[in-house]
Design a protein around this motif. Structure first.
Motif, PDB file in Angstrom:
ATOM      1  N   ALA A  37      30.458  -9.494  28.845  1.00 59.37           N
ATOM      2  CA  ALA A  37      31.057  -9.992  30.086  1.00 59.37           C
ATOM      3  C   ALA A  37      32.329 -10.788  29.798  1.00 59.37           C
ATOM      4  O   ALA A  37      33.344 -10.651  30.499  1.00 59.37           O
ATOM      5  CB  ALA A  37      30.048 -10.859  30.836  1.00 59.37           C
ATOM      6  N   GLY A  38      32.290 -11.618  28.762  1.00 57.90           N
ATOM      7  CA  GLY A  38      33.470 -12.405  28.401  1.00 57.90           C
ATOM      8  C   GLY A  38      34.619 -11.537  27.951  1.00 57.90           C
ATOM      9  O   GLY A  38      35.789 -11.817  28.267  1.00 57.90           O
ATOM     10  N   SER A  39      34.311 -10.463  27.214  1.00 62.11           N
ATOM     11  CA  SER A  39      35.349  -9.534  26.771  1.00 62.11           C
ATOM     12  C   SER A  39      35.999  -8.844  27.962  1.00 62.11           C
ATOM     13  O   SER A  39      37.224  -8.680  28.020  1.00 62.11           O
ATOM     14  CB  SER A  39      34.752  -8.498  25.820  1.00 62.11           C
ATOM     15  OG  SER A  39      34.182  -9.113  24.686  1.00 62.11           O
ATOM     16  N   ALA A  40      35.166  -8.428  28.932  1.00 64.60           N
ATOM     17  CA  ALA A  40      35.691  -7.776  30.137  1.00 64.60           C
ATOM     18  C   ALA A  40      36.507  -8.752  30.977  1.00 64.60           C
ATOM     19  O   ALA A  40      37.537  -8.387  31.558  1.00 64.60           O
ATOM     20  CB  ALA A  40      34.542  -7.199  30.956  1.00 64.60           C
ATOM     21  N   LEU A  41      36.051 -10.000  31.016  1.00 69.79           N
ATOM     22  CA  LEU A  41      36.775 -11.018  31.785  1.00 69.79           C
ATOM     23  C   LEU A  41      38.154 -11.274  31.188  1.00 69.79           C
ATOM     24  O   LEU A  41      39.142 -11.428  31.915  1.00 69.79           O
ATOM     25  CB  LEU A  41      35.958 -12.313  31.804  1.00 69.79           C
ATOM     26  CG  LEU A  41      36.544 -13.491  32.582  1.00 69.79           C
ATOM     27  CD1 LEU A  41      36.672 -13.135  34.063  1.00 69.79           C
ATOM     28  CD2 LEU A  41      35.669 -14.729  32.414  1.00 69.79           C
ATOM     29  N   TYR A  42      38.238 -11.284  29.861  1.00 70.41           N
ATOM     30  CA  TYR A  42      39.532 -11.510  29.225  1.00 70.41           C
ATOM     31  C   TYR A  42      40.521 -10.402  29.581  1.00 70.41           C
ATOM     32  O   TYR A  42      41.722 -10.657  29.739  1.00 70.41           O
ATOM     33  CB  TYR A  42      39.388 -11.596  27.703  1.00 70.41           C
ATOM     34  CG  TYR A  42      40.729 -11.586  27.021  1.00 70.41           C
ATOM     35  CD1 TYR A  42      41.493 -12.742  26.933  1.00 70.41           C
ATOM     36  CD2 TYR A  42      41.269 -10.410  26.505  1.00 70.41           C
ATOM     37  CE1 TYR A  42      42.750 -12.729  26.338  1.00 70.41           C
ATOM     38  CE2 TYR A  42      42.524 -10.378  25.911  1.00 70.41           C
ATOM     39  CZ  TYR A  42      43.258 -11.543  25.841  1.00 70.41           C
ATOM     40  OH  TYR A  42      44.510 -11.524  25.278  1.00 70.41           O
ATOM     41  N   ALA A  43      40.027  -9.174  29.693  1.00 75.63           N
ATOM     42  CA  ALA A  43      40.913  -8.052  30.003  1.00 75.63           C
ATOM     43  C   ALA A  43      41.691  -8.295  31.298  1.00 75.63           C
ATOM     44  O   ALA A  43      42.812  -7.797  31.455  1.00 75.63           O
ATOM     45  CB  ALA A  43      40.101  -6.759  30.114  1.00 75.63           C
ATOM     46  N   GLU A  44      41.108  -9.076  32.208  1.00 80.23           N
ATOM     47  CA  GLU A  44      41.763  -9.347  33.498  1.00 80.23           C
ATOM     48  C   GLU A  44      42.932 -10.312  33.360  1.00 80.23           C
ATOM     49  O   GLU A  44      43.868 -10.272  34.167  1.00 80.23           O
ATOM     50  CB  GLU A  44      40.738  -9.926  34.496  1.00 80.23           C
ATOM     51  CG  GLU A  44      39.509  -9.052  34.716  1.00 80.23           C
ATOM     52  CD  GLU A  44      39.846  -7.717  35.349  1.00 80.23           C
ATOM     53  OE1 GLU A  44      40.826  -7.664  36.127  1.00 80.23           O
ATOM     54  OE2 GLU A  44      39.131  -6.729  35.069  1.00 80.23           O
ATOM     55  N   ILE A  45      42.888 -11.184  32.348  1.00 79.87           N
ATOM     56  CA  ILE A  45      43.966 -12.181  32.210  1.00 79.87           C
ATOM     57  C   ILE A  45      44.830 -11.916  30.978  1.00 79.87           C
ATOM     58  O   ILE A  45      45.643 -12.760  30.606  1.00 79.87           O
ATOM     59  CB  ILE A  45      43.373 -13.610  32.167  1.00 79.87           C
ATOM     60  CG1 ILE A  45      42.454 -13.785  30.943  1.00 79.87           C
ATOM     61  CG2 ILE A  45      42.597 -13.921  33.429  1.00 79.87           C
ATOM     62  CD1 ILE A  45      42.968 -14.659  29.871  1.00 79.87           C
ATOM     63  N   HIS A  46      44.634 -10.769  30.355  1.00 79.29           N
ATOM     64  CA  HIS A  46      45.350 -10.465  29.113  1.00 79.29           C
ATOM     65  C   HIS A  46      46.872 -10.594  29.228  1.00 79.29           C
ATOM     66  O   HIS A  46      47.494 -11.232  28.352  1.00 79.29           O
ATOM     67  CB  HIS A  46      44.979  -9.050  28.637  1.00 79.29           C
ATOM     68  CG  HIS A  46      45.766  -8.584  27.466  1.00 79.29           C
ATOM     69  ND1 HIS A  46      45.621  -9.120  26.199  1.00 79.29           N
ATOM     70  CD2 HIS A  46      46.743  -7.623  27.361  1.00 79.29           C
ATOM     71  CE1 HIS A  46      46.451  -8.515  25.368  1.00 79.29           C
ATOM     72  NE2 HIS A  46      47.138  -7.609  26.038  1.00 79.29           N
ATOM     73  N   PRO A  47      47.527 -10.039  30.243  1.00 76.05           N
ATOM     74  CA  PRO A  47      48.999 -10.182  30.320  1.00 76.05           C
ATOM     75  C   PRO A  47      49.436 -11.640  30.403  1.00 76.05           C
ATOM     76  O   PRO A  47      50.424 -12.034  29.758  1.00 76.05           O
ATOM     77  CB  PRO A  47      49.359  -9.410  31.594  1.00 76.05           C
ATOM     78  CG  PRO A  47      48.233  -8.447  31.774  1.00 76.05           C
ATOM     79  CD  PRO A  47      47.018  -9.173  31.316  1.00 76.05           C
ATOM     80  N   TRP A  48      48.711 -12.428  31.193  1.00 77.39           N
ATOM     81  CA  TRP A  48      49.071 -13.849  31.326  1.00 77.39           C
ATOM     82  C   TRP A  48      48.904 -14.569  29.993  1.00 77.39           C
ATOM     83  O   TRP A  48      49.768 -15.340  29.576  1.00 77.39           O
ATOM     84  CB  TRP A  48      48.187 -14.494  32.394  1.00 77.39           C
ATOM     85  CG  TRP A  48      48.317 -15.986  32.428  1.00 77.39           C
ATOM     86  CD1 TRP A  48      49.299 -16.710  33.034  1.00 77.39           C
ATOM     87  CD2 TRP A  48      47.445 -16.942  31.793  1.00 77.39           C
ATOM     88  NE1 TRP A  48      49.089 -18.061  32.824  1.00 77.39           N
ATOM     89  CE2 TRP A  48      47.967 -18.227  32.073  1.00 77.39           C
ATOM     90  CE3 TRP A  48      46.288 -16.834  31.040  1.00 77.39           C
ATOM     91  CZ2 TRP A  48      47.354 -19.388  31.611  1.00 77.39           C
ATOM     92  CZ3 TRP A  48      45.672 -17.994  30.572  1.00 77.39           C
ATOM     93  CH2 TRP A  48      46.207 -19.247  30.861  1.00 77.39           C
ATOM     94  N   TRP A  49      47.770 -14.324  29.307  1.00 81.26           N
ATOM     95  CA  TRP A  49      47.514 -15.014  28.041  1.00 81.26           C
ATOM     96  C   TRP A  49      48.512 -14.579  26.967  1.00 81.26           C
ATOM     97  O   TRP A  49      48.964 -15.395  26.168  1.00 81.26           O
ATOM     98  CB  TRP A  49      46.087 -14.762  27.576  1.00 81.26           C
ATOM     99  CG  TRP A  49      45.801 -15.357  26.226  1.00 81.26           C
ATOM    100  CD1 TRP A  49      45.644 -14.719  25.045  1.00 81.26           C
ATOM    101  CD2 TRP A  49      45.685 -16.757  25.934  1.00 81.26           C
ATOM    102  NE1 TRP A  49      45.429 -15.607  24.031  1.00 81.26           N
ATOM    103  CE2 TRP A  49      45.451 -16.872  24.549  1.00 81.26           C
ATOM    104  CE3 TRP A  49      45.759 -17.916  26.705  1.00 81.26           C
ATOM    105  CZ2 TRP A  49      45.279 -18.106  23.924  1.00 81.26           C
ATOM    106  CZ3 TRP A  49      45.594 -19.142  26.073  1.00 81.26           C
ATOM    107  CH2 TRP A  49      45.350 -19.221  24.703  1.00 81.26           C
ATOM    108  N   THR A  50      48.850 -13.299  26.940  1.00 78.69           N
ATOM    109  CA  THR A  50      49.813 -12.798  25.963  1.00 78.69           C
ATOM    110  C   THR A  50      51.165 -13.469  26.142  1.00 78.69           C
ATOM    111  O   THR A  50      51.824 -13.854  25.168  1.00 78.69           O
ATOM    112  CB  THR A  50      49.973 -11.272  26.102  1.00 78.69           C
ATOM    113  OG1 THR A  50      48.696 -10.653  25.909  1.00 78.69           O
ATOM    114  CG2 THR A  50      50.938 -10.726  25.071  1.00 78.69           C
ATOM    115  N   ASP A  51      51.573 -13.631  27.387  1.00 78.96           N
ATOM    116  CA  ASP A  51      52.847 -14.304  27.669  1.00 78.96           C
ATOM    117  C   ASP A  51      52.790 -15.765  27.249  1.00 78.96           C
ATOM    118  O   ASP A  51      53.743 -16.298  26.662  1.00 78.96           O
ATOM    119  CB  ASP A  51      53.161 -14.190  29.157  1.00 78.96           C
ATOM    120  CG  ASP A  51      54.491 -14.840  29.516  1.00 78.96           C
ATOM    121  OD1 ASP A  51      55.527 -14.362  29.025  1.00 78.96           O
ATOM    122  OD2 ASP A  51      54.479 -15.834  30.269  1.00 78.96           O
TER     123      ASP A  51
END
Length: 281
Positions: A37-51
């Motif tokens: 679930a945590g891995s899937a949740l991260y996928a939703e904010i990946h662009p923001w976190w990468t920036d």
């Protein structure tokens, strides 16, 4: 910090969760669901976190010796000398051998040596240290793809392919990423996960200790899910787990791994505070 916090709530890391789940512990099974679930949740904010990570970039180089412009040996030598001194002292005092009455007990120094050899073998054969958390993201993506395939296809995280290199010894290309398909990551990490599960289950069966621990307080299971979710989420932010950073990055003084360890301790302390006050109270 998030990873250390979640690790204490779960009662083990991403690998500890696997082998405890394999011997029948319900909280570890729930924690494994949290990791997905945590891995899937991260996928939703990946662009923001990468920036955000790009904005906080400290250096264009990878390891501390590269950052300081120094060779690796002078930085590692003092650490090796200090560690060697204490190990020799403990050996002379008989402290390396710990008394245990549990059948199948393995002395900690032997376990450490075997893990070091396994890490060396992984780097030699696969070309990189051991790791499992990208495979967790893969599993999460595969499950999510069964329900909302269009959404998964539009997520930048699952479309990324960060692993792309030629093995320095064998000359074989190795490519892959967290996307829901079979690739180099699946080839390297899925067998490792399967091996940990099978090895733990077989060991417990051989000792006559395998049984499904279902009579567990609901509160403990809920916190295990929270801890697993935090670990899965943080492992993608890091972007790796404690096994990768401690056994792969720390020996070469990788900057990311040094920062990961620096955050791991205060996170684990905070997790222990929450554990004492709200979980086992």
């Amino acid at each position: 910090m998030l990873f250390g916090f979640g690790m204490v709530l779960v009662g083990g890391c991403v690998v500890g969760t696997l082998y405890k789940m394999a011997v029948g512990r319900l909280p570890s099974l729930v924690a494994f669901a949290g990791l997905l679930a945590g891995s899937a949740l991260y996928a939703e904010i990946h662009p923001w976190w990468t920036d955000l990570a790009r904005r906080g970039h400290l250096a264009s180089t990878v390891t501390l010796p590269q950052i300081l412009g120094l060779p690796l040996l002078p930085l590692l030598a003092p650490l090796v000398v200090v560690a060697g001194f204490w190990l020799l002292r403990w050996a002379r005092q008989g402290l390396l051998h710990q008394e245990s009455y549990a059948e199948g007990h393995l002395q900690p120094w032997k376990a450490a040596l075997l893990l070091a050899l396994l890490s060396f073998a992984s780097t030699l054969v696969i070309g990189m240290p051991m790791g499992v958390t990208t495979a967790y993201a893969k599993l999460a993506g595969m499950l999510e793809n069964l329900i909302v395939p269009g959404h998964v296809a539009n997520l930048a995280f699952f479309a990324a392919e960060p692993l792309n290199f030629i093995h320095p010894l064998w000359g074989l290309p190795l490519k892959g990423g967290p996307g829901p398909h079979l690739d180099g990551i699946a080839l390297a990490q899925f067998p490792l996960i399967a091996g940990i599960l099978c090895g733990a289950a077989l060991s417990a069966l051989r000792l006559g200790e395998w049984r499904f621990y279902a009579r567990v307080p609901i509160k403990q299971c809920l916190w295990a899910f929270v801890g697993g979710t935090l670990m899965g989420f943080a492992a993608r932010m890091a972007p790796a787990c404690n096994v990768w950073h401690l056994m792969g990055g720390l020996p070469i003084l990788a900057g990311q791994s040094l920062l990961f360890v620096a955050g791991l301790f205060p996170g684990a302390w905070l997790g222990s505070v929450v554990l004492r006050r709200y979980v086992i109270c």
